[in-house]
Every structure is written in structure tokens, then in C-alpha cells.
Design an enzyme around this catalytic site. Structure first.
Site, PDB file in Angstrom:
ATOM      1  N   CYS A 147       0.939  -1.012   0.019  1.00  0.00           N
ATOM      2  CA  CYS A 147      -0.158   0.087   0.020  1.00  0.00           C
ATOM      3  C   CYS A 147       0.794   1.308  -0.151  1.00  0.00           C
ATOM      4  CB  CYS A 147      -0.951   0.012   1.012  1.00  0.00           C
ATOM      5  SG  CYS A 147      -1.798  -1.519   1.297  1.00  0.00           S
ATOM      6  N   HIS A 161      -3.615   6.785   2.165  1.00  0.00           N
ATOM      7  CA  HIS A 161      -3.961   5.247   1.806  1.00  0.00           C
ATOM      8  C   HIS A 161      -5.188   5.205   2.284  1.00  0.00           C
ATOM      9  CE1 HIS A 161      -4.209   1.245   1.074  1.00  0.00           C
ATOM     10  NE2 HIS A 161      -3.956   0.851   2.329  1.00  0.00           N
ATOM     11  N   ASN A 187     -10.283  -1.124  -0.328  1.00  0.00           N
ATOM     12  CA  ASN A 187      -8.871  -0.858  -0.175  1.00  0.00           C
ATOM     13  C   ASN A 187      -8.151  -1.340  -1.319  1.00  0.00           C
ATOM     14  OD1 ASN A 187      -6.170  -1.329   0.498  1.00  0.00           O
ATOM     15  ND2 ASN A 187      -6.787  -1.558   2.688  1.00  0.00           N
TER      16      ASN A 187
HETATM   17  O1  UT7 Z   1      -4.093  -1.611   3.405  1.00  0.00           O
HETATM   18  C1  UT7 Z   1      -3.103  -2.146   4.384  1.00  0.00           C
HETATM   19  C2  UT7 Z   1      -3.382  -1.777   5.613  1.00  0.00           C
HETATM   20  N1  UT7 Z   1      -4.434  -2.445   6.067  1.00  0.00           N
HETATM   21  C3  UT7 Z   1      -5.176  -1.828   6.963  1.00  0.00           C
HETATM   22  O2  UT7 Z   1      -4.931  -0.890   7.421  1.00  0.00           O
HETATM   23  C4  UT7 Z   1      -6.287  -2.564   7.852  1.00  0.00           C
HETATM   24  C5  UT7 Z   1      -6.542  -2.323   9.262  1.00  0.00           C
HETATM   25  N2  UT7 Z   1      -7.354  -3.069   9.811  1.00  0.00           N
HETATM   26  C6  UT7 Z   1      -8.665  -2.727   9.968  1.00  0.00           C
HETATM   27  O3  UT7 Z   1      -9.262  -1.950   9.100  1.00  0.00           O
HETATM   28  C7  UT7 Z   1      -9.701  -3.478  10.802  1.00  0.00           C
HETATM   29  O4  UT7 Z   1      -8.930  -4.103  11.595  1.00  0.00           O
HETATM   30  C8  UT7 Z   1     -10.866  -4.292  10.084  1.00  0.00           C
HETATM   31  C9  UT7 Z   1     -11.614  -3.645   9.471  1.00  0.00           C
HETATM   32  C10 UT7 Z   1     -10.067  -5.295   9.243  1.00  0.00           C
HETATM   33  C11 UT7 Z   1     -11.460  -5.146  11.137  1.00  0.00           C
HETATM   34  O5  UT7 Z   1     -12.232  -4.343  11.775  1.00  0.00           O
HETATM   35  P1  UT7 Z   1     -11.897  -4.356  13.853  1.00  0.00           P
HETATM   36  O6  UT7 Z   1     -12.629  -3.151  14.233  1.00  0.00           O
HETATM   37  O7  UT7 Z   1     -10.348  -4.287  13.920  1.00  0.00           O
HETATM   38  O8  UT7 Z   1     -12.472  -5.714  14.014  1.00  0.00           O
HETATM   39  P2  UT7 Z   1     -11.845  -6.685  15.070  1.00  0.00           P
HETATM   40  O9  UT7 Z   1     -11.101  -7.750  14.469  1.00  0.00           O
HETATM   41  O10 UT7 Z   1     -11.364  -6.119  16.382  1.00  0.00           O
HETATM   42  O11 UT7 Z   1     -13.168  -7.505  15.570  1.00  0.00           O
HETATM   43  C12 UT7 Z   1     -14.149  -6.889  16.165  1.00  0.00           C
HETATM   44  C13 UT7 Z   1     -15.363  -8.071  16.418  1.00  0.00           C
HETATM   45  C14 UT7 Z   1     -14.965  -9.382  16.825  1.00  0.00           C
HETATM   46  O12 UT7 Z   1     -16.153  -9.813  17.791  1.00  0.00           O
HETATM   47  P3  UT7 Z   1     -16.153  -9.660  19.206  1.00  0.00           P
HETATM   48  O13 UT7 Z   1     -14.885 -10.671  19.560  1.00  0.00           O
HETATM   49  O14 UT7 Z   1     -15.983  -8.292  19.676  1.00  0.00           O
HETATM   50  O15 UT7 Z   1     -17.499 -10.495  19.789  1.00  0.00           O
HETATM   51  C15 UT7 Z   1     -14.877  -9.947  15.634  1.00  0.00           C
HETATM   52  O16 UT7 Z   1     -15.004 -11.501  15.871  1.00  0.00           O
HETATM   53  O17 UT7 Z   1     -16.011  -8.064  15.037  1.00  0.00           O
HETATM   54  C16 UT7 Z   1     -16.050  -9.549  14.861  1.00  0.00           C
HETATM   55  N3  UT7 Z   1     -15.680  -9.540  13.414  1.00  0.00           N
HETATM   56  C17 UT7 Z   1     -16.737  -9.682  12.388  1.00  0.00           C
HETATM   57  N4  UT7 Z   1     -17.942  -9.304  12.626  1.00  0.00           N
HETATM   58  C18 UT7 Z   1     -18.616  -9.396  11.383  1.00  0.00           C
HETATM   59  C19 UT7 Z   1     -14.663  -9.779  12.775  1.00  0.00           C
HETATM   60  N5  UT7 Z   1     -14.770  -9.546  11.403  1.00  0.00           N
HETATM   61  C20 UT7 Z   1     -15.807  -9.379  11.123  1.00  0.00           C
HETATM   62  C21 UT7 Z   1     -16.948  -9.577   9.964  1.00  0.00           C
HETATM   63  N6  UT7 Z   1     -18.205  -9.487  10.093  1.00  0.00           N
HETATM   64  N7  UT7 Z   1     -16.351  -9.547   8.806  1.00  0.00           N
END
Ligand code: UT7
Length: 349
Positions: free
Chosen positions: A131, A274, A305
């Protein structure tokens, strides 16, 4: 004869005439036709349109057609950038293509793109900085023009991430999209590209990475009885860890870039980070205390993205939606797998 005299009798190396300044002369973009909704993504993962919008800001993304290659995606973006710059194929000395999704280990995509565009015998190579790739490329192009090693450089950021995303991976399936952006960098009467702030942190290489090396795939294919274990090594991401890194480490990089260019937030017309996650963008805007007049790229909402393509895609869109931005200052910042980052202030073409 002394050693000193022998040396001075030898011929000197002639160096090219340096050029004082470089600028982005033109920018172009290509978005594939197919719009992919969150509902379509949710056919393969346990998620919802609402969750994806809230957590990433993404409403839709574009996917290329199966037969479209990164060369196909790059071509219209490059033609747009060259037309805007008023630079023909025979004037381009270097083609620099940033991507992580060209599916050939070798050769690079850049010489193939150059051939497609009718650019005769340019230096052409691919750049793998994920990226951050496009901003790495703009930094290199600036240095090449200024040192005199090239006059016009075509910098392309392109990804076909749909080929390398696992549609069943809940942590990444919704985030990536396909597209291409391009710029022509050339000589200028004024400083059009500021100093690049760039760096990397390889100890966190596994935070966003192809899940297995190609050699594991070969081993699986060649071992009798292991054929069931064969799966495509798509890109995996430890989302939370990358999110934290981006939120805490990238605002200081942005600040350092402004300082190195002698530009204040008030003097900016646009901020083009980005397009990783809308929440990362919003948190950087807050952290940098950007004044309300600074236009902020939020192309992620309907582009997703697109890694190396995201900064030029977002910038090109901003300029087509508001041509009055032309000539203003933009802070652009790429960050991602590596982990790697690069940023600079540029004068908008
Ligand atoms: O381009 C290169 C650089 N990339 C980035 O900068 C991406 C950086 N990361 C992100 O954008 C975020 O971490 C994501 C959008 C990928 C994920 O969002 P998040 O807020 O960090 O989610 P998380 O992994 O902390 O998960 C939060 C909750 C969890 O549930 P509990 O444990 O709170 O009950 C996950 O199990 O959301 C759940 N979860 C989902 N729920 C519905 C994780 N993935 C999903 C999903 N749909 N796809």
C-alpha cells in the site's frame, strides 16, 4: 609516476545535468466495471452490510473481470495520466509499476505495460511495497528526475486483489478491491514534490502477508497424497494489529512530512491517505488537527482498499470532482504490508 598522478591522468566520469525540480504533471485512474456490494461479500462470510460499513467505511468495491490482468487495468490509467501531462509514449524514460498482485514471479509487469503503451525501450521495473508502493514510486521518480537520470517517469499503482483474497476469510474478504492509478512525473519550474518520509518495520512482516510462500504450494503439489492440502496462498491480515500501527504511527509520519516540506496544515488543500479503513483516515484527520477547508479523500467508501492503487485513485477522483484543487498542496501517505510507509507533499496537477 605517483599513484596520484596516474589517477588524475585517467578520464573522469561524465554525469547527467541535474534538474532542480520535479512535479506530478498528470494523473489518471481506472476502476473496473463490476460493482461488488457488501451483501455479495456476505454470501461467503458471516457478516453484515452494516458491520462492514461501520468498521471499515466500505459500501461497495470494484472487482476486475476474471480475464483482466494488471496490465489491462494499468493501461487506461496510464493513458489518462499521459494525456493530462501532455507527454507521449516516446517521451517516457522509465516505467515504474507498484503492485503486489501481478501473478508472474517473473518477468515484471512494467516492461509488458510499456510495450502495450508503445513506450520504446524504457527502463521498466516493478516495485513491491504494497500500500506504500505508489508513494515509494513518486519519491523515486522525483529523485530520478532531479538527479538527471530520467526526464519523464510513468508511475503506476495497480492491484487485482480479488485474485489474492480468500472470499471465505472473515478478516479480509470485505476490505480489498481492484483498480489502477497512474502519474507522470517530469521536470518543473517549481518544487512540485516535497521530501519523502519513508521507512519500514520488517519485524512485523507477518501482520499482512501472503499466507504461505509459493514453495509450500509446490511441495504440496509434488507430494503424493498431500494433494488435499493444496490451497491458494491468499493474503491474510491481522486487522487489529495493523489498525493500531496505522492509527498510532502514521500521524507522526504525516507531521514529519509536513515539517520536512515546510508546509503547515493550514496551507494544505487536500489530504490523500491510503484508503485502508475510513476509521483510520478519520483518526488521522483528528490527530493532525486538519482545518475544515482541507479536503480529505474518502474514496474507500465505493472503491474499497486497493493497496498500491488507492492514493492515485483517490487523488484522481478528487481532482475530477473539484478541478479548482489543481495547483494546491496535497499531503499523500501510503502505508501497509512490509510494514512499509512513504509520504510526501505534492502540488496537485
Ligand atoms: O491496506 C493495508 C493496511 N490495512 C489496514 O490498515 C487494515 C487495518 N485493519 C482494519 O481495517 C480493521 O482491523 C478491520 C476492518 C479489518 C476489522 O475491524 P476491527 O474493528 O479491527 O474488528 P476486530 O478484528 O477487532 O473484530 C471486532 C469484532 C469481533 O467480535 P467480538 O470478539 O467483539 O465479539 C470479531 O469477531 O468483530 C468481529 N468480526 C466481524 N464481525 C462481522 C471480525 N470480522 C468480522 C466480520 N463481520 N467480517
Amino acid at each position: 609516476m605517483t599513484q596520484q598522478a596516474t589517477h588524475s591522468a585517467r578520464a573522469h566520469i561524465t554525469l547527467p545535468e541535474p534538474t532542480q525540480y520535479a512535479r506530478v504533471m498528470g494523473i489518471g485512474a481506472y476502476r473496473p466495471d463490476r460493482v461488488v456490494t457488501n451483501d455479495e461479500i456476505c454470501e461467503h462470510i458471516d457478516s453484515t452490510d452494516e458491520w462492514i460499513r461501520q468498521r471499515s467505511g466500505i459500501a461497495t468495491r470494484r472487482f476486475a473481470a476474471p480475464e483482466q490482468t494488471v496490465i489491462d487495468l494499468s493501461e487506461p490509467a496510464a493513458l489518462d495520466a499521459m494525456a493530462m501531462a501532455g507527454v507521449g509514449p516516446d517521451q517516457i524514460d522509465v516505467v515504474l509499476l507498484a503492485t503486489v498482485t501481478h501473478p508472474y514471479q517473473t518477468p515484471a509487469a512494467a516492461p509488458m505495460l510499456a510495450d502495450r503503451l508503445g513506450i520504446p525501450a524504457p527502463a521498466a521495473f516493478d516495485l513491491s511495497a504494497a500500500c506504500a508502493g505508489y508513494c515509494y514510486g513518486i519519491g523515486l521518480a522525483n529523485d530520478m528526475v532531479r538527479s538527471g537520470s530520467a526526464r519523464h517517469i510513468l508511475v503506476v499503482g495497480v492491484e487485482k486483489l480479488s485474485d489474492f483474497t480468500d472470499p471465505r476469510d472473515r478478516g479480509s474478504a470485505f476490505i480489498f478491491g481492484d483498480g489502477a492509478g497512474a502519474a507522470v512525473v517530469g521536470p518543473s519550474d517549481f518544487p512540485g514534490i516535497g521530501p519523502t518520509t519513508w521507512g519500514s518495520d520488517g519485524k512485523d512482516w507477518d501482520k499482512i502477508a501472503q499466507r504461505e510462500p509459493w514453495t509450500d504450494l509446490r511441495e504440496a503439489m509434488e507430494s503424493p497424497g498431500r494433494a488435499d492440502g493444496i490451497h491458494w496462498p491468499s493474503i491474510g491480515m491481522q486487522g487489529q494489529a495493523v489498525f493500531r500501527w496505522a492509527v498510532y504511527s502514521m500521524a507522526p509520519v504525516a507531521r514529519k512530512t509536513l515539517e520536512a516540506s515546510g508546509v503547515t496544515p493550514e496551507q494544505l488543500s487536500a489530504f490523500v491517505p491510503h484508503q485502508a479503513n475510513l476509521r483510520i483516515t478519520d483518526s488521522m484527520v483528528k490527530e493532525l488537527n486538519l482545518p475544515a477547508h482541507v479536503q480529505v479523500a474518502r474514496d474507500i467508501v465505493d472503491t474499497g482498499n486497493t493497496s498500491a492503487a488507492s492514493v492515485p485513485l483517490a487523488m484522481s477522483r478528487m481532482l475530477s470532482e473539484d478541478p479548482s484543487l489543481s495547483g494546491g498542496l496535497a499531503l499523500q501517505l501510503g502505508f501497509g504490508a512490509g510494514l512499509a510507509y512513504a509520504a510526501q507533499v505534492v502540488v496537485l496537477p
